[in-house]
Design a protein around this motif. Sequence first.
Motif, PDB file in Angstrom:
ATOM      1  N   ILE A 199      26.980  43.657  24.023  1.00 18.76           N
ATOM      2  CA  ILE A 199      26.926  43.925  25.460  1.00 18.76           C
ATOM      3  C   ILE A 199      28.330  43.719  26.023  1.00 18.76           C
ATOM      4  CG2 ILE A 199      25.879  43.259  27.685  1.00 18.76           C
ATOM      5  CD1 ILE A 199      23.784  44.250  25.691  1.00 18.76           C
ATOM      6  N   VAL A 200      28.770  44.655  26.818  1.00 19.54           N
ATOM      7  CA  VAL A 200      30.112  44.581  27.415  1.00 19.54           C
ATOM      8  C   VAL A 200      30.000  43.959  28.795  1.00 19.54           C
ATOM      9  CG1 VAL A 200      32.035  45.974  28.270  1.00 19.54           C
ATOM     10  CG2 VAL A 200      30.896  46.595  26.109  1.00 19.54           C
ATOM     11  N   ILE A 201      30.794  42.920  29.025  1.00 27.59           N
ATOM     12  CA  ILE A 201      30.782  42.297  30.360  1.00 27.59           C
ATOM     13  C   ILE A 201      32.213  42.275  30.913  1.00 27.59           C
ATOM     14  CG2 ILE A 201      28.769  40.867  29.787  1.00 27.59           C
ATOM     15  CD1 ILE A 201      30.650  38.425  29.669  1.00 27.59           C
ATOM     16  N   TYR A 202      32.320  42.193  32.227  1.00 29.74           N
ATOM     17  CA  TYR A 202      33.645  42.120  32.839  1.00 29.74           C
ATOM     18  C   TYR A 202      34.319  40.806  32.452  1.00 29.74           C
ATOM     19  CZ  TYR A 202      32.816  46.177  35.802  1.00 29.74           C
ATOM     20  OH  TYR A 202      32.585  47.446  36.258  1.00 29.74           O
ATOM     21  N   HIS A 203      35.641  40.872  32.353  1.00 27.17           N
ATOM     22  CA  HIS A 203      36.410  39.663  32.045  1.00 27.17           C
ATOM     23  C   HIS A 203      36.399  38.752  33.279  1.00 27.17           C
ATOM     24  CE1 HIS A 203      39.635  37.050  30.756  1.00 27.17           C
ATOM     25  NE2 HIS A 203      39.605  37.630  29.569  1.00 27.17           N
ATOM     26  N   PRO A 204      36.172  37.441  33.084  1.00 25.84           N
ATOM     27  CA  PRO A 204      36.133  36.564  34.269  1.00 25.84           C
ATOM     28  C   PRO A 204      37.444  36.575  35.060  1.00 25.84           C
ATOM     29  CG  PRO A 204      36.051  35.287  32.219  1.00 25.84           C
ATOM     30  CD  PRO A 204      35.861  36.721  31.854  1.00 25.84           C
ATOM     31  N   ALA A 205      38.577  36.829  34.403  1.00 27.09           N
ATOM     32  CA  ALA A 205      39.842  36.893  35.155  1.00 27.09           C
ATOM     33  C   ALA A 205      39.816  38.085  36.114  1.00 27.09           C
ATOM     34  CB  ALA A 205      41.024  37.020  34.190  1.00 27.09           C
ATOM     35  N   TYR A 206      39.203  39.161  35.676  1.00 25.45           N
ATOM     36  CA  TYR A 206      39.052  40.337  36.551  1.00 25.45           C
ATOM     37  C   TYR A 206      38.098  40.004  37.700  1.00 25.45           C
ATOM     38  CZ  TYR A 206      37.263  44.871  38.089  1.00 25.45           C
ATOM     39  OH  TYR A 206      36.844  45.934  38.858  1.00 25.45           O
ATOM     40  N   LEU A 207      37.024  39.296  37.378  1.00 22.17           N
ATOM     41  CA  LEU A 207      36.042  38.960  38.422  1.00 22.17           C
ATOM     42  C   LEU A 207      36.655  38.041  39.481  1.00 22.17           C
ATOM     43  CD1 LEU A 207      32.864  38.410  36.215  1.00 22.17           C
ATOM     44  CD2 LEU A 207      33.388  40.368  37.690  1.00 22.17           C
ATOM     45  N   LEU A 208      37.583  37.182  39.056  1.00 24.57           N
ATOM     46  CA  LEU A 208      38.238  36.299  40.029  1.00 24.57           C
ATOM     47  C   LEU A 208      39.059  37.119  41.027  1.00 24.57           C
ATOM     48  CD1 LEU A 208      39.442  33.374  37.706  1.00 24.57           C
ATOM     49  CD2 LEU A 208      37.706  33.227  39.516  1.00 24.57           C
ATOM     50  N   ARG A 209      39.545  38.266  40.571  1.00 17.53           N
ATOM     51  CA  ARG A 209      40.362  39.116  41.455  1.00 17.53           C
ATOM     52  C   ARG A 209      39.492  40.106  42.225  1.00 17.53           C
ATOM     53  NH1 ARG A 209      43.283  39.682  36.541  1.00 17.53           N
ATOM     54  NH2 ARG A 209      42.483  41.803  36.310  1.00 17.53           N
ATOM     55  N   SER A 210      38.307  40.409  41.724  1.00 18.20           N
ATOM     56  CA  SER A 210      37.481  41.473  42.305  1.00 18.20           C
ATOM     57  C   SER A 210      36.087  40.941  42.592  1.00 18.20           C
ATOM     58  CB  SER A 210      37.360  42.648  41.343  1.00 18.20           C
ATOM     59  OG  SER A 210      38.527  42.839  40.635  1.00 18.20           O
ATOM     60  N   LEU A 211      36.005  40.145  43.649  1.00 18.84           N
ATOM     61  CA  LEU A 211      34.743  39.462  43.923  1.00 18.84           C
ATOM     62  C   LEU A 211      33.583  40.436  44.106  1.00 18.84           C
ATOM     63  CD1 LEU A 211      36.043  36.627  46.254  1.00 18.84           C
ATOM     64  CD2 LEU A 211      35.486  36.525  43.819  1.00 18.84           C
ATOM     65  N   LEU A 212      33.925  41.669  44.547  1.00 17.64           N
ATOM     66  CA  LEU A 212      32.858  42.636  44.791  1.00 17.64           C
ATOM     67  C   LEU A 212      32.121  43.031  43.511  1.00 17.64           C
ATOM     68  CD1 LEU A 212      34.593  44.947  47.420  1.00 17.64           C
ATOM     69  CD2 LEU A 212      32.760  43.283  47.777  1.00 17.64           C
ATOM     70  N   GLU A 213      32.753  42.794  42.376  1.00 18.99           N
ATOM     71  CA  GLU A 213      32.130  43.197  41.107  1.00 18.99           C
ATOM     72  C   GLU A 213      31.162  42.137  40.578  1.00 18.99           C
ATOM     73  OE1 GLU A 213      32.400  46.092  40.673  1.00 18.99           O
ATOM     74  OE2 GLU A 213      34.346  46.884  40.052  1.00 18.99           O
TER      75      GLU A 213
END
Length: 231
Positions: A199-213
Amino acid sequence: MDNTRRLLYLDAMGIDVWVSRTDHGVEKGDVSTDIGQPETVASTIDNNLDEWQIFQEQVAACQACSLHETRTQTVFGTGNPKAGWLLIGEAPGHNEDIQGEPFVGKAGQLLTEMLRAMELNRDQVFIANILKCRPPNNRDPKPEEVSACHGFLQRQIQFIQPKIILAVGRIAAQQLLKTDVPIGKLREKVHYLDKIPVIVIYHPAYLLRSLLEKRKAWQDLQLAIKTFRTL
Ligand code: URA
């Protein structure tokens, strides 16, 4: 006896150390009972332990690519080597290079929270990376670095024999699945790597920058839980 050693002993003895306390059945059972070791079993266990230990030492000594010149230390991975869940990220960053553990910075804290949302903790999974050494300035891994490290990841997968793999972030996903399809098109699907669901999940570093995701991130975790339950 440390917990990893105890789990390996129990596992090698065929004692199921995982009891289903949650719906997705990944919490540890009571492993506190001290059980005598028949000699033949004990030697198998010791082989397993030795193999894992030697493997870690081989990774620590690796000089297969130029990253060994700039690393502080290798980052082998942490968690339970017999976990059902294997998380694979991209490569160690600054904090990981210093501490020798994967996902220990801010992104790591968020990853821990994401696991907690799935009723998992870091001792119930194994966390590794595509690369065992930090690329300078956190640049993307180079193809020659990925191929130099590939055998280590393969061995980790073979040893752990996870039931499910979470590919954490675009680079991990694209490398594992050998594709350059964007992450937005890789998520929401069950992929397979040698019959193991990925399963592919978003990287938490990306999520920290893109709260909408974050809502999408939760959907991805739910897909992972749902997939695990079917195994
Ligand atoms: N990002 C990763 O992909 N892996 C780590 O270990 C840390 C940050």
